[in-house]
Design a protein around this motif. Structure first.
Motif, mmCIF file in Angstrom:
data_model
loop_
_atom_site.group_PDB
_atom_site.id
_atom_site.type_symbol
_atom_site.label_atom_id
_atom_site.label_comp_id
_atom_site.label_asym_id
_atom_site.label_seq_id
_atom_site.Cartn_x
_atom_site.Cartn_y
_atom_site.Cartn_z
ATOM 1 N N ILE A 74 -6.919 -1.245 -8.411
ATOM 2 C CA ILE A 74 -7.803 -1.939 -7.354
ATOM 3 C C ILE A 74 -6.715 -2.557 -6.190
ATOM 4 O O ILE A 74 -7.031 -2.181 -5.098
ATOM 5 N N ILE A 75 -5.491 -2.967 -6.521
ATOM 6 C CA ILE A 75 -4.763 -3.511 -5.642
ATOM 7 C C ILE A 75 -4.217 -2.090 -4.582
ATOM 8 O O ILE A 75 -4.295 -2.405 -3.403
ATOM 9 N N LEU A 76 -3.866 -1.172 -5.272
ATOM 10 C CA LEU A 76 -3.370 -0.152 -4.531
ATOM 11 C C LEU A 76 -4.645 0.580 -3.675
ATOM 12 O O LEU A 76 -4.278 1.105 -2.444
ATOM 13 N N LEU A 77 -5.895 0.494 -4.038
ATOM 14 C CA LEU A 77 -7.027 1.095 -3.429
ATOM 15 C C LEU A 77 -7.182 0.196 -2.321
ATOM 16 O O LEU A 77 -7.437 0.601 -0.988
ATOM 17 N N VAL A 78 -6.980 -1.109 -2.333
ATOM 18 C CA VAL A 78 -7.247 -2.125 -1.246
ATOM 19 C C VAL A 78 -6.349 -1.954 -0.290
ATOM 20 O O VAL A 78 -6.352 -1.762 1.089
ATOM 21 N N CYS A 79 -5.021 -2.064 -0.536
ATOM 22 C CA CYS A 79 -3.848 -1.732 0.215
ATOM 23 C C CYS A 79 -3.842 -0.391 1.043
ATOM 24 O O CYS A 79 -3.593 -0.541 2.174
ATOM 25 N N GLY A 80 -4.010 0.690 0.179
ATOM 26 C CA GLY A 80 -4.061 1.900 0.925
ATOM 27 C C GLY A 80 -5.030 2.101 2.062
ATOM 28 O O GLY A 80 -4.973 2.485 3.107
ATOM 29 N N PHE A 81 -6.385 1.669 1.640
ATOM 30 C CA PHE A 81 -7.369 1.794 2.415
ATOM 31 C C PHE A 81 -7.220 0.775 3.601
ATOM 32 O O PHE A 81 -7.481 1.367 4.984
ATOM 33 N N ASN A 82 -6.490 -0.249 3.649
ATOM 34 C CA ASN A 82 -6.411 -1.278 4.725
ATOM 35 C C ASN A 82 -5.086 -0.722 5.650
ATOM 36 O O ASN A 82 -5.357 -0.747 6.995
ATOM 37 N N LEU A 83 -4.260 -0.213 4.937
ATOM 38 C CA LEU A 83 -3.124 0.672 5.974
ATOM 39 C C LEU A 83 -3.516 1.815 6.714
ATOM 40 O O LEU A 83 -3.193 2.077 7.476
#
Length: 45
Positions: A33-42
């Protein structure tokens, strides 16, 4: 550079999410979840 890092994080998260099919754990779920959110935002920034 942020866009490329976001793209990489997004696909790492997808791999972690796919690995959840084999063994489920709370840590792995939170990491995905954390990687998906960070990756999507970046990537979309």
């Amino acid at each position: 550079m942020c866009r490329m890092i976001g793209f990489i994080l997004f696909w790492i998260a997808v791999g972690v999410a796919l690995s959840l099919c084999f063994r489920s754990s709370v840590t792995r779920t939170l990491l995905a979840i954390i990687l998906l959110v960070c990756g999507f935002n970046l990537f979309c920034k």
